[in-house]
Design a protein around this motif. Sequence first.
Motif, PDB file in Angstrom:
ATOM      1  N   THR A  82       0.635  -1.222   0.142  1.00 56.07           N
ATOM      2  CA  THR A  82      -0.076  -0.087  -0.121  1.00 56.07           C
ATOM      3  C   THR A  82       0.873   1.227  -0.098  1.00 56.07           C
ATOM      4  O   THR A  82       0.664   2.474   0.399  1.00 56.07           O
ATOM      5  CB  THR A  82      -1.205   0.082   1.191  1.00 56.07           C
ATOM      6  N   ILE A  83       1.984   1.105  -0.622  1.00 53.62           N
ATOM      7  CA  ILE A  83       2.679   2.280  -0.968  1.00 53.62           C
ATOM      8  C   ILE A  83       2.457   2.980  -2.155  1.00 53.62           C
ATOM      9  O   ILE A  83       2.519   1.952  -3.353  1.00 53.62           O
ATOM     10  CB  ILE A  83       4.354   2.038  -0.865  1.00 53.62           C
ATOM     11  N   CYS A  84       2.172   4.209  -2.398  1.00 56.36           N
ATOM     12  CA  CYS A  84       1.537   4.722  -3.500  1.00 56.36           C
ATOM     13  C   CYS A  84       2.717   4.471  -4.575  1.00 56.36           C
ATOM     14  O   CYS A  84       3.653   4.987  -4.207  1.00 56.36           O
ATOM     15  CB  CYS A  84       1.007   6.131  -3.209  1.00 56.36           C
ATOM     16  N   THR A  85       2.351   4.368  -5.908  1.00 57.10           N
ATOM     17  CA  THR A  85       3.453   4.265  -6.954  1.00 57.10           C
ATOM     18  C   THR A  85       3.677   5.746  -7.224  1.00 57.10           C
ATOM     19  O   THR A  85       4.430   5.817  -8.201  1.00 57.10           O
ATOM     20  CB  THR A  85       2.864   3.300  -7.957  1.00 57.10           C
ATOM     21  N   CYS A 103      -2.054  11.732  -0.052  1.00 59.38           N
ATOM     22  CA  CYS A 103      -1.092  12.529  -0.520  1.00 59.38           C
ATOM     23  C   CYS A 103      -1.306  13.620  -1.754  1.00 59.38           C
ATOM     24  O   CYS A 103      -1.539  14.715  -1.627  1.00 59.38           O
ATOM     25  CB  CYS A 103       0.327  11.972  -0.781  1.00 59.38           C
ATOM     26  N   HIS A 104      -2.195  12.715  -2.694  1.00 57.31           N
ATOM     27  CA  HIS A 104      -2.599  13.392  -4.014  1.00 57.31           C
ATOM     28  C   HIS A 104      -3.812  12.774  -4.478  1.00 57.31           C
ATOM     29  O   HIS A 104      -4.302  13.337  -5.676  1.00 57.31           O
ATOM     30  CB  HIS A 104      -1.420  13.432  -5.061  1.00 57.31           C
ATOM     31  N   GLY A 105      -4.338  11.968  -3.716  1.00 56.89           N
ATOM     32  CA  GLY A 105      -5.522  11.446  -4.036  1.00 56.89           C
ATOM     33  C   GLY A 105      -5.748  10.216  -5.192  1.00 56.89           C
ATOM     34  O   GLY A 105      -6.786   9.864  -5.744  1.00 56.89           O
ATOM     35  N   SER A 106      -4.500   9.672  -5.451  1.00 53.95           N
ATOM     36  CA  SER A 106      -4.501   8.430  -6.275  1.00 53.95           C
ATOM     37  C   SER A 106      -5.555   7.563  -5.683  1.00 53.95           C
ATOM     38  O   SER A 106      -5.547   7.225  -4.475  1.00 53.95           O
ATOM     39  CB  SER A 106      -3.361   8.040  -6.377  1.00 53.95           C
ATOM     40  N   GLN A 107      -6.167   6.761  -6.591  1.00 48.85           N
ATOM     41  CA  GLN A 107      -7.085   5.498  -5.952  1.00 48.85           C
ATOM     42  C   GLN A 107      -6.595   4.013  -6.713  1.00 48.85           C
ATOM     43  O   GLN A 107      -6.273   4.234  -7.909  1.00 48.85           O
ATOM     44  CB  GLN A 107      -8.359   6.044  -6.139  1.00 48.85           C
ATOM     45  N   PHE A 108      -6.795   2.980  -6.038  1.00 51.44           N
ATOM     46  CA  PHE A 108      -6.439   2.007  -6.447  1.00 51.44           C
ATOM     47  C   PHE A 108      -7.279   0.716  -6.003  1.00 51.44           C
ATOM     48  O   PHE A 108      -7.963   0.932  -5.170  1.00 51.44           O
ATOM     49  CB  PHE A 108      -5.139   1.406  -6.060  1.00 51.44           C
ATOM     50  N   ASP A 109      -7.549   0.016  -6.907  1.00 48.75           N
ATOM     51  CA  ASP A 109      -8.528  -1.196  -6.974  1.00 48.75           C
ATOM     52  C   ASP A 109      -7.977  -2.227  -6.058  1.00 48.75           C
ATOM     53  O   ASP A 109      -6.695  -2.834  -6.199  1.00 48.75           O
ATOM     54  CB  ASP A 109      -8.975  -1.962  -8.196  1.00 48.75           C
ATOM     55  N   GLY A 113      -5.089  -4.381  -7.883  1.00 43.02           N
ATOM     56  CA  GLY A 113      -3.931  -3.510  -7.845  1.00 43.02           C
ATOM     57  C   GLY A 113      -3.830  -2.250  -8.740  1.00 43.02           C
ATOM     58  O   GLY A 113      -3.026  -1.308  -8.778  1.00 43.02           O
ATOM     59  N   LYS A 114      -4.893  -2.323  -9.581  1.00 42.28           N
ATOM     60  CA  LYS A 114      -4.727  -1.100 -10.616  1.00 42.28           C
ATOM     61  C   LYS A 114      -5.309   0.025 -10.397  1.00 42.28           C
ATOM     62  O   LYS A 114      -5.969   0.486  -9.295  1.00 42.28           O
ATOM     63  CB  LYS A 114      -5.881  -1.692 -11.810  1.00 42.28           C
ATOM     64  N   VAL A 115      -4.524   1.276 -11.028  1.00 42.87           N
ATOM     65  CA  VAL A 115      -5.002   2.519 -10.750  1.00 42.87           C
ATOM     66  C   VAL A 115      -6.429   2.943 -11.318  1.00 42.87           C
ATOM     67  O   VAL A 115      -6.792   2.290 -12.326  1.00 42.87           O
ATOM     68  CB  VAL A 115      -3.949   3.479 -11.455  1.00 42.87           C
ATOM     69  N   VAL A 116      -7.169   3.474 -10.376  1.00 42.27           N
ATOM     70  CA  VAL A 116      -8.449   3.666 -10.906  1.00 42.27           C
ATOM     71  C   VAL A 116      -8.595   5.382 -10.947  1.00 42.27           C
ATOM     72  O   VAL A 116      -9.396   5.837 -11.270  1.00 42.27           O
ATOM     73  CB  VAL A 116      -9.581   3.143 -10.060  1.00 42.27           C
ATOM     74  N   GLN A 117      -7.809   6.164 -10.227  1.00 43.30           N
ATOM     75  CA  GLN A 117      -7.717   7.497 -10.295  1.00 43.30           C
ATOM     76  C   GLN A 117      -6.531   8.127 -10.220  1.00 43.30           C
ATOM     77  O   GLN A 117      -5.660   7.499  -9.406  1.00 43.30           O
ATOM     78  CB  GLN A 117      -8.641   8.137  -9.283  1.00 43.30           C
ATOM     79  N   SER A 118      -5.762   8.982 -11.347  1.00 44.14           N
ATOM     80  CA  SER A 118      -4.770   9.412 -11.242  1.00 44.14           C
ATOM     81  C   SER A 118      -4.417  10.329 -10.053  1.00 44.14           C
ATOM     82  O   SER A 118      -5.356  10.786  -9.261  1.00 44.14           O
ATOM     83  CB  SER A 118      -4.439   9.793 -12.632  1.00 44.14           C
ATOM     84  N   PRO A 119      -3.166  10.966  -9.596  1.00 45.08           N
ATOM     85  CA  PRO A 119      -2.247  11.053 -10.492  1.00 45.08           C
ATOM     86  C   PRO A 119      -1.274   9.754 -10.844  1.00 45.08           C
ATOM     87  O   PRO A 119      -0.281   9.696 -11.707  1.00 45.08           O
ATOM     88  CB  PRO A 119      -0.963  12.135 -10.088  1.00 45.08           C
ATOM     89  N   ALA A 120      -1.238   8.779  -9.965  1.00 46.17           N
ATOM     90  CA  ALA A 120      -0.409   7.415 -10.030  1.00 46.17           C
ATOM     91  C   ALA A 120      -1.044   6.901 -11.549  1.00 46.17           C
ATOM     92  O   ALA A 120      -2.152   6.929 -11.958  1.00 46.17           O
ATOM     93  CB  ALA A 120      -0.841   6.651  -8.858  1.00 46.17           C
TER      94      ALA A 120
END
Length: 142
Positions: A82-85, A103-109, A113-120
Amino acid sequence: MPARPSASRRTVLRGAAVVPVAGLGLAACAAPSQGSSVAATPTAPVDLGAENEVSKGGAKLYRDHNVVVSRDGSGALKAYSTICTHAGCPINTLQGTTLICPCHGSQFDAVTGKVVQSPATEPLTELPVKTTNGRIIAGPGA
């Protein structure tokens, strides 16, 4: 030689107010301190808890170990760091099966493990996971 105009008091105060705010913005984009006592991801197998803590179709966040464990509809377990990429911040919020980085609102499933909202842009790092004697074990060697 013409005299240089001096800065007004208002200009100086405005500049002084902007400098600390700019510094906070830079600090927010920095990766967390390396002096923290929690490893970014497990470096050895970690006992996370009872197997029944993660229901089918659900997920559980283990903040103390920076791990999320999910169970798909068939009952198979998956574990991710769970360390943001994006900037290396530890993710501390799980809503349903969506992980949200503070930190920046990135969201993951949490199931894929996939990104569902950037900035990641990169998925979370998958970790080995298994059950032993009714306990969830995750990390290298699991």
